[in-house]
Design a protein around this motif. Structure first.
Motif, short mmCIF file in Angstrom:
data_model
loop_
_atom_site.label_atom_id
_atom_site.label_comp_id
_atom_site.label_asym_id
_atom_site.label_seq_id
_atom_site.Cartn_x
_atom_site.Cartn_y
_atom_site.Cartn_z
N LEU A 118 0.85 -1.19 0.00
CA LEU A 118 0.00 0.00 0.00
C LEU A 118 0.88 1.24 0.00
O LEU A 118 2.01 1.19 0.51
N VAL A 119 0.37 2.32 -0.56
CA VAL A 119 1.17 3.54 -0.54
C VAL A 119 0.33 4.71 -0.08
O VAL A 119 -0.85 4.83 -0.40
N ASP A 120 0.99 5.53 0.73
CA ASP A 120 0.34 6.76 1.19
C ASP A 120 1.40 7.85 1.00
O ASP A 120 2.49 7.76 1.58
N SER A 121 1.12 8.80 0.13
CA SER A 121 2.17 9.78 -0.16
C SER A 121 1.58 11.14 -0.48
O SER A 121 0.47 11.23 -1.02
N ARG A 122 2.33 12.17 -0.13
CA ARG A 122 1.89 13.53 -0.47
C ARG A 122 3.08 14.26 -1.07
O ARG A 122 4.19 14.21 -0.52
N GLU A 123 2.84 14.88 -2.20
CA GLU A 123 3.93 15.56 -2.91
C GLU A 123 4.56 16.60 -2.00
O GLU A 123 3.86 17.41 -1.38
N GLY A 124 5.89 16.55 -1.89
CA GLY A 124 6.61 17.53 -1.10
C GLY A 124 6.64 17.22 0.39
O GLY A 124 7.31 17.90 1.17
N GLU A 125 5.92 16.21 0.82
CA GLU A 125 5.86 15.91 2.27
C GLU A 125 6.49 14.57 2.63
O GLU A 125 7.05 14.40 3.70
N GLY A 126 6.37 13.59 1.75
CA GLY A 126 6.97 12.30 2.06
C GLY A 126 6.03 11.15 1.72
O GLY A 126 4.90 11.36 1.30
N SER A 127 6.57 9.94 1.88
CA SER A 127 5.80 8.74 1.48
C SER A 127 5.90 7.66 2.54
O SER A 127 6.91 7.56 3.24
#
Ligand code: ADP
Length: 405
Positions: free
Chosen positions: A380-389
């Motif tokens: 599963l992936v949880d990621s936000r651009e510029g914030e981290g993954s």
């Protein structure tokens, strides 16, 4: 009175003798029939009834056998994974197997298939094999082929048979294979082309310093080719789950081995690696090498796609009943929402140049998702651009007795 009585008695006698004669005549007729049937001489009525009973029983038995035969053929046709439609010599549909019945019920597309069927069956009745391709725009989008051929027996037409075949999956696989070959060729062409150019430049280069630099770049490109080939071989072995060893594997051991493997890369980028507690005593059933490989890929990505000097953490937790989750967390560049559902595809990269520059092959996450699937888990992936993954490997737990916990 006496005369009346005598007349009555005579009449009774006549009727009785007529009845007797009638019975005798019937007996003679039945005996003749029996004689014709059996060839034996005048069987008794009992024998005749027995004969008729036996014939009736045989007929019933033959009927049952016939029924069983046609049931068997019908069920066999129903289990064929394509529609089958049979028409008689007059063109009337006399059988339709289950998939063909389902196809007919599919509303608008059903009507299109029916009209193609009518056309090909008519051609087949006229003695010509026929075929129609159908592109159904759905949804879902499907690609069908309807084919029919005449049913001929000793030169006589017994009707025609048509099959409806769904080519959607086959065409999708062929397209995937074509894309894959095109991608591999492209991925290899770039570094091989660069090696060729570098070698050409090297040939006439008098300056030692420049030659050294060119040689270094040649070496880097050659390493890239080797990495792509290694990853492709690994991906294909993992995809087919070749040589996989199934054993109870300690989660803590997988984490420690993976951390050791990426130690050098992390040191080069001054990335701090940390494993939070929680993996103690947890076991999964699977292939140690594949599991380590998956975790190494996730850690390498976190290191590659985070600024120098940042921290990457592995957290382990028992979550859903019977599952362990290994979460690799970074505070790097993150992934734009629009790319999230594509990053597990082979060779897909959010930023081609950045991935290549950091030595990426675009195959790392494909490998991770196949390892998860081989182990009955998922990634599963949880990621936000510029914030981290955060990439999470979810795997079924195992205990020493071999049961799932
Ligand atoms: P690559 O070899 O390019 O890293 P992967 O299959 O491992 O290939 O990853 C696919 C793409 O997903 C990467 O090119 C990158 O754009 C993105 N990606 C993967 N992991 C991360 C991460 N931890 N942070 C940001 N982007 C990531």
């Amino acid at each position: 009175l006496i005369a009346v009585a005598l007349a009555f008695a005579l009449a009774c006698l006549c009727v009785a003798s007529l009845a007797l004669w009638e019975r005798h005549r019937l007996r003679l007729q039945l005996a003749e029939v029996a004689h014709r049937l059996t060839g034996s001489d005048a069987p008794s009525l009992g024998e005749l009834v027995g004969l008729i009973d036996r014939q009736a029983a045989r007929l019933a038995e033959m009927g049952t056998i016939q029924q069983q035969r046609s049931d068997r053929v019908r069920l066999a046709l129903d289990s064929v994974p394509m529609g089958v439609v049979v028409a008689d010599a007059a063109g009337t549909v006399v059988h339709r197997n289950e998939p063909a019945r389902v196809e007919r019920e599919l509303g608008h597309t059903g009507a299109l298939v029916e009209s193609a069927l009518e056309e090909v069956l008519a051609d087949a009745l006229a003695g010509r094999a026929a075929e129609r391709q159908l592109q159904l725009f759905g949804p879902p989008r499907r690609s069908l082929v309807v084919r029919a051929s005449p049913l001929l027996h000793e030169g006589r037409s017994l009707g025609s048979v048509a099959v409806i075949e769904d080519l959607t999956d086959r065409e999708r696989l062929a397209a995937m294979r074509r894309d894959f070959i095109a991608n591999v060729s492209h991925e290899l062409k770039t570094p091989i082309g660069a090696i060729g150019l570098l070698a050409e430049t090297l040939l006439g280069e008098p300056d030692d310093e420049v030659r050294d630099r060119l040689l270094e770049r040649t070496n880097a490109e050659a390493m890239r080719v080797a990495r792509i080939i290694d990853d492709l071989l690994d991906l294909s072995a993992i995809e087919y789950d070749e040589d996989a060893q199934r054993a109870a594997v300690a989660v803590a051991e997988v984490i420690n081995t993976a951390l050791e493997r990426v130690g050098e890369t992390a040191a080069l980028r001054e990335t701090k690696l940390r494993a939070a507690e929680g993996a103690e005593d947890l076991l999964v059933l699977g292939d140690r090498r594949q599991l380590v490989r998956a975790l190494v890929n996730l850690l390498e990505n976190s290191i590659k796609y985070s600024p120098e000097g940042s921290e990457v953490v592995i957290e382990t937790a028992r979550t859903l009943p019977g599952f362990v989750e290994l979460a690799v967390k970074d505070s790097g560049i993150g992934i734009p929402a629009r790319d999230l559902n594509r990053i597990f595809e082979r060779f897909y990269r959010v930023d081609q140049a950045r991935s290549r520059a950091s030595g990426g092959t675009g195959l790392g996450l494909s490998i991770v998702s196949h390892v998860a699937r081989n182990h009955g888990g998922q990634v599963l992936v949880d990621s936000r651009e510029g914030e981290g993954s955060t990439f999470t490997l979810r795997l079924p737990l195992h205990d020493e007795r071999g049961d799932l916990r």
